[in-house]
Scaffold this motif. Structure first.
Motif, mmCIF file in Angstrom:
data_model
loop_
_atom_site.group_PDB
_atom_site.id
_atom_site.type_symbol
_atom_site.label_atom_id
_atom_site.label_comp_id
_atom_site.label_asym_id
_atom_site.label_seq_id
_atom_site.Cartn_x
_atom_site.Cartn_y
_atom_site.Cartn_z
ATOM 1 N N ALA A 277 0.811 -1.220 0.000
ATOM 2 C CA ALA A 277 0.000 0.000 0.000
ATOM 3 C C ALA A 277 0.850 1.278 0.000
ATOM 4 O O ALA A 277 0.542 2.213 -0.759
ATOM 5 C CB ALA A 277 -0.965 -0.007 1.187
ATOM 6 N N PRO A 278 1.902 1.399 0.828
ATOM 7 C CA PRO A 278 2.676 2.648 0.817
ATOM 8 C C PRO A 278 3.266 2.984 -0.553
ATOM 9 O O PRO A 278 3.280 4.167 -0.944
ATOM 10 C CB PRO A 278 3.787 2.379 1.852
ATOM 11 C CG PRO A 278 3.184 1.398 2.799
ATOM 12 C CD PRO A 278 2.337 0.515 1.936
ATOM 13 N N ILE A 279 3.743 1.970 -1.289
ATOM 14 C CA ILE A 279 4.304 2.256 -2.614
ATOM 15 C C ILE A 279 3.194 2.689 -3.571
ATOM 16 O O ILE A 279 3.391 3.568 -4.418
ATOM 17 C CB ILE A 279 5.066 1.028 -3.152
ATOM 18 C CG1 ILE A 279 6.259 0.708 -2.249
ATOM 19 C CG2 ILE A 279 5.537 1.272 -4.580
ATOM 20 C CD1 ILE A 279 7.081 -0.473 -2.697
ATOM 21 N N MET A 280 2.006 2.083 -3.441
ATOM 22 C CA MET A 280 0.872 2.507 -4.273
ATOM 23 C C MET A 280 0.510 3.959 -3.974
ATOM 24 O O MET A 280 0.285 4.761 -4.893
ATOM 25 C CB MET A 280 -0.337 1.607 -4.008
ATOM 26 C CG MET A 280 -0.182 0.187 -4.493
ATOM 27 S SD MET A 280 -1.689 -0.751 -4.224
ATOM 28 C CE MET A 280 -1.194 -2.358 -4.864
ATOM 29 N N ILE A 281 0.425 4.295 -2.687
ATOM 30 C CA ILE A 281 0.099 5.672 -2.302
ATOM 31 C C ILE A 281 1.165 6.626 -2.819
ATOM 32 O O ILE A 281 0.867 7.703 -3.355
ATOM 33 C CB ILE A 281 -0.029 5.781 -0.770
ATOM 34 C CG1 ILE A 281 -1.189 4.916 -0.275
ATOM 35 C CG2 ILE A 281 -0.231 7.229 -0.338
ATOM 36 C CD1 ILE A 281 -1.220 4.735 1.230
ATOM 37 N N LEU A 282 2.416 6.230 -2.675
ATOM 38 C CA LEU A 282 3.543 7.056 -3.117
ATOM 39 C C LEU A 282 3.442 7.376 -4.603
ATOM 40 O O LEU A 282 3.598 8.531 -5.023
ATOM 41 C CB LEU A 282 4.839 6.322 -2.799
ATOM 42 C CG LEU A 282 6.181 6.967 -3.116
ATOM 43 C CD1 LEU A 282 7.228 6.448 -2.139
ATOM 44 C CD2 LEU A 282 6.631 6.640 -4.529
ATOM 45 N N THR A 283 3.162 6.369 -5.409
ATOM 46 C CA THR A 283 3.140 6.568 -6.856
ATOM 47 C C THR A 283 1.911 7.349 -7.306
ATOM 48 O O THR A 283 1.972 8.090 -8.294
ATOM 49 C CB THR A 283 3.179 5.217 -7.590
ATOM 50 O OG1 THR A 283 2.127 4.382 -7.099
ATOM 51 C CG2 THR A 283 4.494 4.521 -7.378
ATOM 52 N N MET A 284 0.794 7.190 -6.578
ATOM 53 C CA MET A 284 -0.416 7.906 -6.990
ATOM 54 C C MET A 284 -0.485 9.315 -6.414
ATOM 55 O O MET A 284 -1.082 10.209 -7.015
ATOM 56 C CB MET A 284 -1.648 7.092 -6.612
ATOM 57 C CG MET A 284 -1.851 5.941 -7.591
ATOM 58 S SD MET A 284 -3.222 4.890 -7.180
ATOM 59 C CE MET A 284 -2.603 4.102 -5.701
ATOM 60 N N ALA A 285 0.109 9.531 -5.243
ATOM 61 C CA ALA A 285 0.114 10.871 -4.654
ATOM 62 C C ALA A 285 0.915 11.839 -5.522
ATOM 63 O O ALA A 285 0.600 13.033 -5.594
ATOM 64 C CB ALA A 285 0.690 10.820 -3.242
ATOM 65 N N ILE A 286 1.926 11.324 -6.182
ATOM 66 C CA ILE A 286 2.762 12.201 -7.003
ATOM 67 C C ILE A 286 1.986 12.770 -8.187
ATOM 68 O O ILE A 286 2.292 13.859 -8.677
ATOM 69 C CB ILE A 286 4.026 11.442 -7.497
ATOM 70 C CG1 ILE A 286 5.071 12.440 -7.988
ATOM 71 C CG2 ILE A 286 3.687 10.456 -8.580
ATOM 72 C CD1 ILE A 286 6.370 11.770 -8.398
ATOM 73 N N ALA A 287 0.937 12.040 -8.641
ATOM 74 C CA ALA A 287 0.178 12.506 -9.802
ATOM 75 C C ALA A 287 -0.490 13.846 -9.521
ATOM 76 O O ALA A 287 -0.466 14.761 -10.362
ATOM 77 C CB ALA A 287 -0.863 11.462 -10.194
ATOM 78 N N ASP A 288 -1.097 13.985 -8.331
ATOM 79 C CA ASP A 288 -1.752 15.252 -7.987
ATOM 80 C C ASP A 288 -0.748 16.400 -8.011
ATOM 81 O O ASP A 288 -1.006 17.469 -8.582
ATOM 82 C CB ASP A 288 -2.385 15.151 -6.594
ATOM 83 C CG ASP A 288 -3.517 14.132 -6.543
ATOM 84 O OD1 ASP A 288 -3.979 13.725 -7.620
ATOM 85 O OD2 ASP A 288 -3.932 13.755 -5.430
ATOM 86 N N ALA A 289 0.407 16.169 -7.374
ATOM 87 C CA ALA A 289 1.411 17.230 -7.284
ATOM 88 C C ALA A 289 1.968 17.584 -8.656
ATOM 89 O O ALA A 289 2.180 18.772 -8.968
ATOM 90 C CB ALA A 289 2.537 16.792 -6.349
ATOM 91 N N VAL A 290 2.211 16.584 -9.484
ATOM 92 C CA VAL A 290 2.804 16.845 -10.801
ATOM 93 C C VAL A 290 1.881 17.719 -11.650
ATOM 94 O O VAL A 290 2.314 18.674 -12.304
ATOM 95 C CB VAL A 290 3.123 15.517 -11.520
ATOM 96 C CG1 VAL A 290 3.362 15.745 -13.007
ATOM 97 C CG2 VAL A 290 4.344 14.871 -10.888
ATOM 98 N N HIS A 291 0.569 17.395 -11.654
ATOM 99 C CA HIS A 291 -0.365 18.193 -12.452
ATOM 100 C C HIS A 291 -0.386 19.645 -11.986
ATOM 101 O O HIS A 291 -0.384 20.580 -12.807
ATOM 102 C CB HIS A 291 -1.773 17.591 -12.375
ATOM 103 C CG HIS A 291 -1.954 16.390 -13.231
ATOM 104 N ND1 HIS A 291 -2.007 16.459 -14.604
ATOM 105 C CD2 HIS A 291 -2.076 15.070 -12.917
ATOM 106 C CE1 HIS A 291 -2.169 15.244 -15.108
ATOM 107 N NE2 HIS A 291 -2.208 14.383 -14.103
ATOM 108 N N LEU A 292 -0.381 19.852 -10.675
ATOM 109 C CA LEU A 292 -0.396 21.217 -10.148
ATOM 110 C C LEU A 292 0.909 21.958 -10.457
ATOM 111 O O LEU A 292 0.895 23.115 -10.897
ATOM 112 C CB LEU A 292 -0.643 21.194 -8.635
ATOM 113 C CG LEU A 292 -2.077 20.918 -8.195
ATOM 114 C CD1 LEU A 292 -2.140 20.695 -6.690
ATOM 115 C CD2 LEU A 292 -2.995 22.068 -8.585
ATOM 116 N N LEU A 293 2.025 21.292 -10.243
ATOM 117 C CA LEU A 293 3.313 21.969 -10.389
ATOM 118 C C LEU A 293 3.697 22.184 -11.851
ATOM 119 O O LEU A 293 4.329 23.198 -12.195
ATOM 120 C CB LEU A 293 4.400 21.173 -9.664
ATOM 121 C CG LEU A 293 4.248 21.131 -8.133
ATOM 122 C CD1 LEU A 293 5.314 20.252 -7.500
ATOM 123 C CD2 LEU A 293 4.313 22.543 -7.547
#
Length: 757
Positions: A277-293
């Protein structure tokens, strides 16, 4: 509204950061309550029929969780004084294993012999060093011809032997299994130091239970640093600066901490699936930040200041990020329909992590970015490349549209090649000691797969009835004719041996007693002669109304196990209709789990699909585009299972959750592309081709990066030593890759084609 909200966040940025820290650490405090589950029963729900049968079997007969010491003398000969001394020593010491209730070996096998009119019951080997060569040969002959021993505790060629310790774990503390296995390992090392001329391996259900948390901890040690390192490198390359990288990295860590902390507060136990689960969260959490940044950097490059750039980025991306978070959560929540509770926990923790990542991306991320110094005003790397690729798609739209349809249809045709199959020992790869030792034991001594059959008479003392014993012997003989069977442990063999003993060891009396009273007397006399811990409670219930036959099998697939069990039950129904048998054991439980899980996940995936479709239709404001979006969301999993069909062909419990889980993930790319396409059509009044150009220019690079991050993240999970995680990670990576290709080639071509109607 979003602009005002973002400016409020920026205005109170320090308060927002402090509040985030306080809430995150309050949630993380629950992590102290996390602990590892070390019971294979964790994979079965409380209403699982195979688990209920297993628990019924264990209540009727003694529990049979075990630790088997596989002893291999380097001389290649078990029946020497030296090797028998080792086996006897291990046998005596194994009684000290915590929770041990029984220890069986060739040395303490209760051999029976006639002495005049008396029955002598004693250890087969009393003092190995006092044995003559002729006595050694006699003991060898007895052992390899004794059905209770051969293929179970001694190999037919006398090169391998076993010492089997039965442990009855109370199930009241989580340290029972680690303590038990640690003692057995310490005993193994002491014996190896004392007797360097033998090899010793440990297998058995207790050892397998302990392998679950050990595998999880190994993944944590090796995979997590790899995933974090990759994320840092990707962010540095894409964002070309430390500020955005640091902000995103902190946000990701906070998302993981929140999810795992809340899991601890809710009492979830860690297991190999949960540890991904932590690796899944890690990889999917980055998507939100990447789109914003990425959007923010684009606005910075166009001349806006840092705060205005973030406000515009939030305005453009808030709704797509909200929708993709909702759909991803819905996909993970579909895992609650799985028949295996660890996948419920995985889905729930990942859902919490995705929700936390969304909340942090619209609160903490804008606040911390406004505090940190701006990284520069140049564009993110690669935007020009995606613009050029968009032009290629527009030029080749017809070829890409029909080419994609042809390839998808071709790959879908291979889906029927997949076969539902699981081998629970193979849940661990060959780097795990338990797996290597289990394969060794199955090849040289005995199998690790077994099925128990309970045959009841519904009459106290009924097992002594000659007709019943004849049926038991008949069934046992039938089982021994099946090629997949390695060993059959049955009480009928004991009755035959006792009848021979009570007739002066005359071989012609090696048959079942013909009278019930006589059989009952033989059994009573034998039981009274047995030492403590070596009684017959593992084969006979308390009131002697039922017996248990244990069948040891070769390593079989789940389909072969189910077929074997059904054939055996059908034989019993046809030949012994008066007996009401039932079967049980971990082998049966795991064999049925995959099929039950696929059936339950079909329901979960269907419900998730309906919910996700409703969300998309509402978000896109169009029934037409809502249904268009389903095509690029459903076809990646279909094509991926087609690829899996002609390359692997085996689908187990780990892969049965992939469709539901990835359904929510692959929607992300579709939503972001469609949202930009529709913004260009509705707000800017562009035609279809120009709207596609706008979508590629504004969001194409972010889609590429987030998808690549997801692919690599799940490929890191695919390196797990736990096969369920590894297979799930690999197939999910394939699905996401195909989704990226379809969203960047097929979806634009489809939109341009439909715009003409």
């Amino acid at each position: 509204m979003i602009e005002s909200y973002t400016r409020w966040i920026i205005r109170w940025r320090y308060s927002v950061v402090l509040a985030t820290l306080a809430i995150t650490f309050a949630a993380t405090y629950g992590g102290q309550f996390l602990s590892f589950s070390n019971d294979y029963r964790m994979f079965f729900g409380n209403d699982n029929p195979q688990l209920l049968a297993f628990e019924k079997m264990q209540k009727t007969f003694n529990k049979n969780d075990n630790i088997l010491f596989v002893v291999t003398p380097k001389s290649g000969k078990v029946f020497t004084r030296e090797t028998l001394t080792v086996i006897k020593d291990i046998t005596e010491e194994a009684w000290q294993i915590p929770y041990s209730t029984r220890v069986d070996s060739i040395t303490n096998h209760q051999h029976t012999a006639a002495v005049g009119d008396d029955l002598l019951v004693d250890d087969l080997v009393v003092d190995p060093n006092a044995l003559s060569d002729s006595q050694l040969l006699k003991i060898q002959s007895i052992a390899i011809n004794e059905p209770m021993l051969v293929h179970r505790l001694i190999s037919p060629d006398s090169k391998f032997a076993g010492v089997n310790a039965i442990v009855q774990l109370p199930g009241k503390a989580l340290d029972e299994v680690p303590t038990t296995v640690a003692f057995a390992r310490e005993l193994k090392h002491r014996m190896l130091e004392k007797y360097p001329d033998v090899e010793i391996r440990l297998v058995g259900m207790a050892v397998m239970n302990n392998a679950f948390p050990e595998t999880s901890q190994d993944d944590f040690t090796h995979l997590y640093p790899l995933a974090l390192g990759f994320i840092l490198l990707t962010l540095l390359i894409l964002l070309r600066g430390l500020s955005g990288t640091i902000a995103t990295f902190i946000m990701i860590i906070f998302s993981i901490m929140t999810a795992m902390g809340l899991a601890g507060w809710s009492g979830i136990l860690l297991s190999p699936p949960v540890m991904s689960a932590p690796i899944m969260i890690l990889t999917m959490a980055i998507a939100d930040a990447v789109h914003l940044l990425v959007t923010m950097r684009h606005e910075l490059a166009s001349g806006k200041n840092k705060n205005d750039a973030m406000v515009e980025s939030m305005r453009v991306n808030f709704r797509p990020i909200l929708v993709t978070s909702i759909t991803t959560i819905l996909g993970f929540l579909s895992l609650n329909f799985s028949d295996a509770p660890p996948f419920h926990d995985l889905g729930n923790i990942a859902s919490i992590g995705v929700a936390a990542a969304f909340l942090l991306s619209i609160t903490f991320l804008p606040a911390i970015v406004s505090i940190l110094p701006a990284s520069g005003r140049h564009e993110v790397a690669g935007r020009g490349m995606m613009t050029s690729f968009g032009e290629f798609v527009i030029r080749r739209q017809k070829l890409l549209l029909y080419g994609n349809l042809f390839v998808i249809a071709l790959l879908a045709s291979f889906v029927p090649l997949n076969e539902l199959n699981d081998q629970f020992v193979n849940y661990f790869d060959e780097t795990i000691e338990f797996r290597r030792d289990s394969d060794y034991a199955a090849e040289n001594l005995t199998g690790v797969y077994y099925i128990d059959y309970a045959l009841g008479t519904e009459e106290s003392g009924g097992i002594s009835e000659p007709e019943y014993l004849a049926n038991v012997a008949k069934f046992s003989q039938y089982l021994r004719t099946i090629p997949q069977v390695i060993h059959v442990q049955t009480i009928s063999d004991t009755f035959k041996r006792l009848n021979k003993n009570m007739h002066g060891d005359d071989p012609t009396w090696q048959r079942l007693p013909e009278e019930r009273e006589l059989a009952a007397q033989f059994l009573l006399l034998y039981e009274m002669s047995l030492p403590y811990g070596l009684d017959l409670n593992n084969q006979i219930d308390i009131d002697k109304s039922a017996t248990k036959i244990t069948v040891t099998l070769k390593t079989l697939s789940s389909n072969e196990v189910i077929a074997f069990d059904e054939t055996s039950k059908q034989w019993l129904k046809e030949n012994m209709p008066e007996i009401k048998p039932y079967s049980s054991g971990p082998t049966i439980m795991f064999a049925h789990l995959g099929k039950r899980n696929i059936n339950s996940m079909l329901t979960g995936t269907t419900i998730a699909l309906i919910c996700i479709s409703a969300v998309l239709i509402f978000f896109l404001g169009s029934l037409k585009y809502g249904f268009i979006s389903l095509l690029p969301n459903l076809t990646p999993a279909l094509a991926a299972f087609g690829i899996w069909g002609f390359t692997v062909g085996q689908v187990g419990i780990g892969l049965s959750v992939v469709t539901g889980m990835t359904l929510g993930i692959v929607v992300d790319d579709t939503v972001h592309f469609l949202s930009k396409y529709l913004r260009a059509r509705r707000e800017k009044g562009l035609n279809a081709e120009d709207a596609v150009r706008y979508a590629f220019r504004s969001v194409g690079l972010a889609l590429l990066v987030t998808s690549l991050v997801l692919i690599v993240g799940f490929m890191i999970i695919a390196q797990s030593h736990f096969e369920l995680n590894a297979g799930m990670g690999l197939l999910t990576s394939v699905v996401i890759f195909l989704a990226l290709v379809i969203d960047l080639t097929f979806l634009p071509a489809l939109l341009m084609r439909l715009s003409r109607n």
